[in-house]
Enzyme design. Structure first.
Site, mmCIF file in Angstrom:
data_model
loop_
_atom_site.group_PDB
_atom_site.id
_atom_site.type_symbol
_atom_site.label_atom_id
_atom_site.label_comp_id
_atom_site.label_asym_id
_atom_site.label_seq_id
_atom_site.Cartn_x
_atom_site.Cartn_y
_atom_site.Cartn_z
ATOM 1 C CE LYS A 127 -1.931 2.885 2.103
ATOM 2 N NZ LYS A 127 -1.590 4.308 1.804
ATOM 3 N N GLY A 159 6.408 5.046 8.891
ATOM 4 C CA GLY A 159 5.580 6.244 8.939
ATOM 5 C C GLY A 159 5.567 6.833 10.329
ATOM 6 C CB SER A 160 3.247 9.212 11.896
ATOM 7 O OG SER A 160 2.029 8.512 11.800
ATOM 8 C CB THR A 161 5.397 7.600 16.612
ATOM 9 O OG1 THR A 161 6.793 7.466 16.290
ATOM 10 C CG2 THR A 161 5.153 6.929 17.959
ATOM 11 C CD GLU A 166 12.320 3.797 9.745
ATOM 12 O OE1 GLU A 166 12.288 4.628 10.669
ATOM 13 O OE2 GLU A 166 12.400 4.094 8.546
ATOM 14 C CB CYS A 174 12.429 8.290 9.833
ATOM 15 S SG CYS A 174 13.588 7.324 8.870
ATOM 16 C CD GLU A 209 9.104 12.402 13.013
ATOM 17 O OE1 GLU A 209 7.946 11.984 12.900
ATOM 18 O OE2 GLU A 209 10.102 11.735 12.692
HETATM 19 P P1 NAI Z 1 1.238 8.216 8.290
HETATM 20 O O1 NAI Z 1 2.109 7.459 9.197
HETATM 21 O O2 NAI Z 1 -0.199 8.335 8.683
HETATM 22 O O3 NAI Z 1 1.308 7.592 6.812
HETATM 23 C C1 NAI Z 1 2.288 6.659 6.369
HETATM 24 C C2 NAI Z 1 1.612 5.541 5.614
HETATM 25 O O4 NAI Z 1 0.698 4.879 6.486
HETATM 26 C C3 NAI Z 1 0.787 5.982 4.397
HETATM 27 O O5 NAI Z 1 0.896 5.005 3.390
HETATM 28 C C4 NAI Z 1 -0.623 5.983 4.942
HETATM 29 O O6 NAI Z 1 -1.606 5.795 3.950
HETATM 30 C C5 NAI Z 1 -0.586 4.795 5.873
HETATM 31 N N1 NAI Z 1 -1.597 4.811 6.936
HETATM 32 C C6 NAI Z 1 -2.136 5.888 7.570
HETATM 33 N N2 NAI Z 1 -3.040 5.489 8.479
HETATM 34 C C7 NAI Z 1 -3.078 4.134 8.446
HETATM 35 C C8 NAI Z 1 -3.810 3.148 9.153
HETATM 36 N N3 NAI Z 1 -4.699 3.476 10.076
HETATM 37 N N4 NAI Z 1 -3.591 1.862 8.868
HETATM 38 C C9 NAI Z 1 -2.689 1.507 7.934
HETATM 39 N N5 NAI Z 1 -1.983 2.390 7.216
HETATM 40 C C10 NAI Z 1 -2.171 3.700 7.469
HETATM 41 O O7 NAI Z 1 1.874 9.642 8.095
HETATM 42 P P2 NAI Z 1 1.230 10.934 7.375
HETATM 43 O O8 NAI Z 1 -0.172 11.118 7.824
HETATM 44 O O9 NAI Z 1 1.477 10.847 5.945
HETATM 45 O O10 NAI Z 1 2.159 12.076 7.982
HETATM 46 C C11 NAI Z 1 1.950 12.547 9.309
HETATM 47 C C12 NAI Z 1 3.256 12.755 10.013
HETATM 48 O O11 NAI Z 1 3.912 11.510 10.167
HETATM 49 C C13 NAI Z 1 4.270 13.608 9.294
HETATM 50 O O12 NAI Z 1 4.049 14.950 9.525
HETATM 51 C C14 NAI Z 1 5.549 13.125 9.902
HETATM 52 O O13 NAI Z 1 5.787 13.781 11.116
HETATM 53 C C15 NAI Z 1 5.309 11.675 10.179
HETATM 54 N N6 NAI Z 1 5.921 10.762 9.183
HETATM 55 C C16 NAI Z 1 7.057 10.082 9.520
HETATM 56 C C17 NAI Z 1 7.674 9.248 8.606
HETATM 57 C C18 NAI Z 1 8.926 8.504 8.942
HETATM 58 O O14 NAI Z 1 9.618 8.042 8.059
HETATM 59 N N7 NAI Z 1 9.251 8.345 10.197
HETATM 60 C C19 NAI Z 1 7.164 9.092 7.239
HETATM 61 C C20 NAI Z 1 5.925 9.802 7.000
HETATM 62 C C21 NAI Z 1 5.357 10.617 7.953
#
Ligand code: NAI
Ligand code: MG
Length: 501
Positions: free
Chosen positions: A193, A246-248, A268, A302, A399
């Protein structure tokens, strides 16, 4: 084609039709809807992509399950699978520029950064292609032998089954392949996904999977939103493993969803990584190292080194040096080869970063450089350095995921270690010093999964990558990376010594 647009084939791909990839074929979403993808440098819509929902995830998981049960992939001889993964690496070499340009259009990152990232995916694929023929169990028989007992005992290592792979937008092709390569090396079937903000490079890669010889159903790709397609994948009872970057906050939600069938989980997640500069550091190395540790990819990394700790004597000089470095960075469209800093990914991310810039000021921190948006279109923001911060401020604790550094003067090693470890995260850490002694003593005491000394941000397929604390669970890369997609089976064979016929 305007100056600094992607090449014609890339523009044509982006403007084309983007479906859902299941069983090696393209289809529309069950719901018949699409969603828009934007260029973050301009904010304009560049593509429409089929919107996968729970029904499409069901179909993709069923395809992955069938491929797994029929042993279409893990039933092949290891050297054949190694060949296929190596083919994919070669195809990525051929397509490197195209993949990089797609991620520039989708994410806004500078082209040089995108090309470096695609290069790292090729190294990943080759590293794990080589590992496929080295997967073996152990013979434990001798350790079990006694006078009373004759036993043949061994372990076998098997693929975990169907793996759900959830990808973020900050390094689209890189974060896909860091999971896909070890998952395929282990013999799993995958449902991927991609992030809704950056689905295009994963969709481009789908046809490359077919070309490389990956059997149908082994890699399925369902673009869609996190709250429906993503959630359906982590809830799915027939998925054995989820690997997420993705996000914590979303990571914690995934842990709860995974409890349903106790699927295995690798996470991660976020960070607030410290970078420490000792008085004895070489400023020519420490200043650009610390600056790019936070400003690379506009801080959307990250392991971005977002908290700077500098020993008192050099504090003013290092903070001024990083601020000058920040002012000298060229901000612009990713396809312009002069660009060093691209836009943030979205209006939402720009507003989030702008919110932290305001919070910092209202908390009493001082802006040394930056602190505002850049230009009047797209999602650009100036690289920013805050001084006069304290450990209770939100800009120090949370973050930000933008080009924002907070700087603190520190006394001695104990002070450094205490302050650097004062975080719920533990992903990266940087140490700048010319003292071998200090470097190793501090590296030992920092609670972080990745420590860089006199540089920042190196990753390599042979070196495990992951975090302590709320930065996640498990490791990617290295032998740890493939273990995350494997089960170990212990087999005991009772030998009957009386059988002498
Ligand atoms: P997110 O963690 O919500 O999204 C990352 C991925 O997870 C996307 O593919 C999204 O569609 C998927 N996702 C979201 N909710 C989900 C759920 N309930 N079940 C399964 N998959 C789900 O991050 P988002 O909303 O794009 O960004 C928010 C904040 O997260 C950013 O501002 C940043 O601070 C942080 N972030 C950190 C990352 C890292 O590499 N540590 C990468 C992306 C975002
Ligand atoms: Mg989200």
């Amino acid at each position: 084609m305007a100056l600094h647009d992607p090449s014609t084939p890339v523009s044509e791909f982006i403007a084309g039709k983007h479906g859902i990839f299941i069983d090696g074929e393209w289809r529309d979403g069950e719901g018949g809807e699409t969603f828009d993808v934007h260029d973050p440098a301009t904010g304009t819509t560049i593509a429409k992509v089929a919107r996968g929902t729970a029904a499409d995830i069901d179909r993709a998981v069923a395809a992955a399950r069938r491929a797994f049960e029929e042993r279409r992939w893990h039933g092949l001889p290891p050297e054949k699978r190694a060949d296929v993964l190596w083919n994919l690496a070669r195809i990525f070499e051929r397509e490197a520029r195209t993949l990089a340009e797609i991620d520039v259009a989708d994410n806004g990152m500078p082209i040089a950064f995108a090309e470096w990232m695609v290069g790292s995916t090729i190294a990943q694929l080759k590293y794990y292609a080589g590992m496929i023929t080295k997967v073996t169990g152990r013979n434990v028989s001798p350790a079990l032998a006694s006078d009373q007992l004759r036993m043949h005992a061994y372990t076998s290592v098997e693929p975990v089954g169907v793996a759900g792979i959830i990808i973020p937008w900050n390094g689209p092709i890189g974060t896909l392949i860091i999971k896909l390569a070890p998952a395929l090396a282990a013999g799993c079937s995958l449902v991927v996904k991609p992030a809704e903000l950056t689905p295009l490079s994963a969709l481009y890669a789908a046809d490359l999977m077919n070309e490389a010889g990956i059997p149908p159903g082994v890699v399925n790709i369902v673009p869609g939103f996190g709250h429906d397609a993503g959630q359906a994948l982590v809830d799915h009872p027939d998925v054995d493993k989820v690997s997420f970057t993705g996000s914590t906050a979303t990571g914690k939600k995934i842990v709860q969803s995974a409890a349903g069938n106790l699927k295995r989980v690798t996470l991660e997640l976020g960070g607030k990584s410290p970078v420490v500069v000792f008085d004895d550091a070489d400023p020519e190395i420490a200043i650009p190292g610390a600056a790019m540790g936070i400003f690379a990819n506009t801080g959307q990394v990250c392991f971005a080194g977002s908290r700077l700790f500098v020993q008192k004597k050099s504090y003013d000089k290092v903070v001024a040096g990083i601020s000058d470095f920040a002012k000298g960075l060229t901000i612009g469209k990713g396809m312009d080869p002069a660009t060093q800093i691209g836009p943030l990914i979205s209006a939402g991310q720009r507003d989030k970063v702008a919110g932290y810039l305001e919070t910092g000021v209202s908390e009493g921190a001082e802006i040394v450089t930056g602190g505002a948006a850049h230009g009047n279109h797209g999602y650009f923001v100036q690289p920013t350095v805050f001084a006069n911060v304290d450990a209770s401020m939100r800009i120090v604790r949370e973050e930000i995921f933008g080009p924002v550094l907070v700087a603190t003067p520190v006394e001695d090693m104990d002070d450094i270690v205490r302050m650097a470890n004062d975080t719920r995260y533990g992903l990266g850490a940087g140490i700048f010093t010319t003292s071998v002694n200090k470097a190793h003593l501090v590296a030992e005491r920092l609670r972080a999964g990745n420590v860089w000394i006199n540089g920042y941000g190196m990753m390599h397929p042979a070196m495990p990558f992951g975090g302590y604390g709320e930065s996640g669970w498990g490791r990617e890369n290295g032998t740890e990376g493939i273990s995350a997609y494997q089960e170990t089976k212990s087999v005991f064979v009772y030998l009957n010594e009386n059988d002498r016929t």
